[in-house]
Scaffold this active site. Structure first.
Site, mmCIF file in Angstrom:
data_model
loop_
_atom_site.group_PDB
_atom_site.id
_atom_site.type_symbol
_atom_site.label_atom_id
_atom_site.label_comp_id
_atom_site.label_asym_id
_atom_site.label_seq_id
_atom_site.Cartn_x
_atom_site.Cartn_y
_atom_site.Cartn_z
ATOM 1 C CE LYS A 114 -1.978 2.404 3.299
ATOM 2 N NZ LYS A 114 -1.957 3.769 2.704
ATOM 3 C CD GLU B 191 13.307 5.115 7.821
ATOM 4 O OE1 GLU B 191 12.897 6.286 7.661
ATOM 5 O OE2 GLU B 191 14.004 4.520 6.993
ATOM 6 C CD GLU C 191 9.671 13.273 11.970
ATOM 7 O OE1 GLU C 191 10.558 12.910 11.183
ATOM 8 O OE2 GLU C 191 8.738 12.531 12.337
#
Length: 524
Positions: A188, A261, A393
């Site tokens: 996906k 990740e 972040e």
């Protein structure tokens, strides 16, 4: 240079091409459709079919059937397919570059890095898979009498969920080793950049990969995420830490493996003996590629007090000279953000910091005159723990800069926080740089480089510590994670029970003496 409002898509991206790519999505006839937009202009780009959970289940059924024959395909044949794919990617790169720019808004030079990355990845696993996957002799329990071999079997069907920021590297790069190991893949890609992933899928099939071995579905995780997890024998995910936690939890409940990740708040350290001009160049390369939408890019800069002012002046001067623009050539230095939500995040983070006392040294504003999603490369000073971007972040062209007293101070501050994906150290003394690098809590650390040195060292593992993820891509780890190790031990002549007419007690005495003798002889 024209603004993004003044030009159309490049000639290669015809409606016929986009329609042909969209037909590679696994979806039932008459499926719902979703429209993506070009970041440079905000104009409609592609109309894609949306996969339903039943479509995902169908993809897994077909992949599982195809995987049996694919796993039986000799590695030399898989190798040739991958090397043909390597050549096709390089030969047709202009089409890929146009697609990546149109879907993500990045510059052409940033897009080319993905083309080169995939060529390197395909070549590496094509030429090293046989060595990495071959049966390995292991020491047997009893020297000579126990013949022990470790075998590697494919997991089966791997689910790959890839992000929008690096649509070729993350899509094809994680599928390549899974396929070389004999697995099938159901993937996906992010809907926004699905065309690039579908382009790679088409080239792999053109290179000789059987159609059902690698399939792609399109849709929201809220709709098809459960089916993607239910069908998987292994999960490969790149994305946010929050989503990674949910995937790890669900994979754990199914007792399957996962490689994740996730996010990062990566730090760069400029030591007191650094070449300031070179470090300033490195900081530009570290902070602003793909408009900062890069998991391994730098968002925190720690600079030794002895060189702080000179470095800041050099870095700011370089940032202010960067050329922003929407162009399908190699002119601009920095491109666009990809989605309105990402622009909103960047704007909110910078606005919050400034409202709470941070100082803007460069940039600090959106550029709607260039296109709907452009934001200037931004450098902030005076960022404190009460500000959102201090430890969250941002995933945009924004970096905060801090002076430090000594190396212990810098290392401690760089290691503060939950993330540990990438880091960078700048110094004239390579040995000193490597020593500092070894103290940093990050899966990859680059000395006198931003991130490319570690990333492109594809024979070495790449991944995160802490909240930056689990597992590794690249190197042996990057393909072995897609396999099940099996130990086959053949016992010759005699096993472990005592011989006839030897009592268990006498046998234990004999074995004890044998074990002591083996230790004395240095047997491992």
């Amino acid at each position: 240079m024209p603004t993004s409002h003044d030009f159309d898509l490049p000639a290669s991206l015809t409606p016929a091409l986009i329609e042909r790519l969209s037909r590679r999505v696994t979806a039932a006839p008459g499926a719902a459709r979703v429209t993506t937009s070009a970041p440079y202009t905000g104009a409609s780009l592609a109309d894609l079919p949306v996969s339903a959970p039943a479509d995902v289940e169908n993809a897994f059924a077909r992949a599982r059937a195809a995987q049996v024959a694919w796993a039986a395909t000799p590695l030399r044949e898989r190798k040739q397919i991958m090397l043909r794919f390597h050549d096709l990617v390089l030969a047709r790169q202009d089409e890929a570059l146009d697609l990546m720019q149109a879907e993500s808004g990045k510059t052409r030079r940033d897009a080319f890095l993905e083309v080169s990355d995939i060529a390197i990845t395909a070549r590496y696993y094509a030429r090293n898979a046989a060595r990495l996957l071959k049966p390995q002799r292991r020491r047997g329990a009893i020297p000579v009498l126990t013949h022990t071999t470790e075998l590697r079997h494919p997991k089966g069907v791997v689910t790959v969920i890839s992000p929008r920021n690096y649509p070729l590297s993350m899509a094809a790069g994680d599928a390549i080793p899974a396929l070389m190991a004999g697995n099938a893949v159901v993937q996906k890609p992010d809907t926004q950049t699905a065309l690039t992933a579908l382009w790679a899928l088409g080239l792999m099939r053109e290179a000789g990969l059987p159609a059902d071995v690698w399939q792609m579905v399109v849709g929201q995780a809220s709709s098809i995420g459960g089916a993607l997890m239910a069908g998987a024998d292994y999960m490969m995910f790149t994305g946010s830490t929050a989503s990674g936690r949910r995937i790890a939890r669900d994979a754990g409940s199914r007792l399957i493996g996962a490689s994740l990740e996730l996010g990062g708040k990566n730090a760069m350290l400029v030591l007191d003996d650094a070449d300031v001009e070179r470090a300033a160049d490195g900081a530009v390369a570290a902070c602003f590629p793909s408009a900062g939408q890069l998991c391994v890019s730098i968002e925190r800069l720690y600079v030794a007090e002895a060189v702080h002012d000179r470095f800041v002046a050099a870095f700011v001067a370089r940032a202010e000279k960067l050329r922003l623009g929407a162009s399908y050539d190699y002119g601009p230095d920095v491109g666009s953000l990809t989605t309105p939500s990402q622009l909103a995040t960047v704007t909110a983070h910078v606005g919050d910091a400034v409202a709470k006392g941070a100082t803007v040294l460069a940039g600090g504003r959106a550029r709607p005159d260039l296109g709907p999603l452009f934001y200037e490369p931004t450098i902030l000073a005076g960022v404190t723990p009460g500000m959102t971007l201090y430890d969250s972040e941002t995933f945009g062209p924004v970096v905060s800069i801090y002076p430090f007293r000594d190396v212990d101070d810098a290392v401690g501050r760089a290691n503060a926080g939950p993330y540990g994906l990438n880091a960078s150290v700048w110094t004239r003394d390579g040995a000193r740089g490597r020593a500092v690098a070894a103290r940093l809590h990050a899966g990859t650390v680059n000395v006198n480089e931003a991130f490319a040195a570690a990333w492109a060292s594809i024979d070495a593992p790449m991944g995160g510590m802490g909240d930056s993820g689990l597992g590794r891509r690249h190197g042996a780890d990057g393909i072995l994670k897609y396999t099940e190790p099996q130990t086959v031990a053949h016992q010759r002549v005699r096993g472990f029970d005592p011989p006839a007419r030897v009592s268990p007690q006498s046998w234990s005495v004999f074995l004890t003496a044998a074990l002591m003798a083996m230790k004395k002889a240095g047997v491992r």
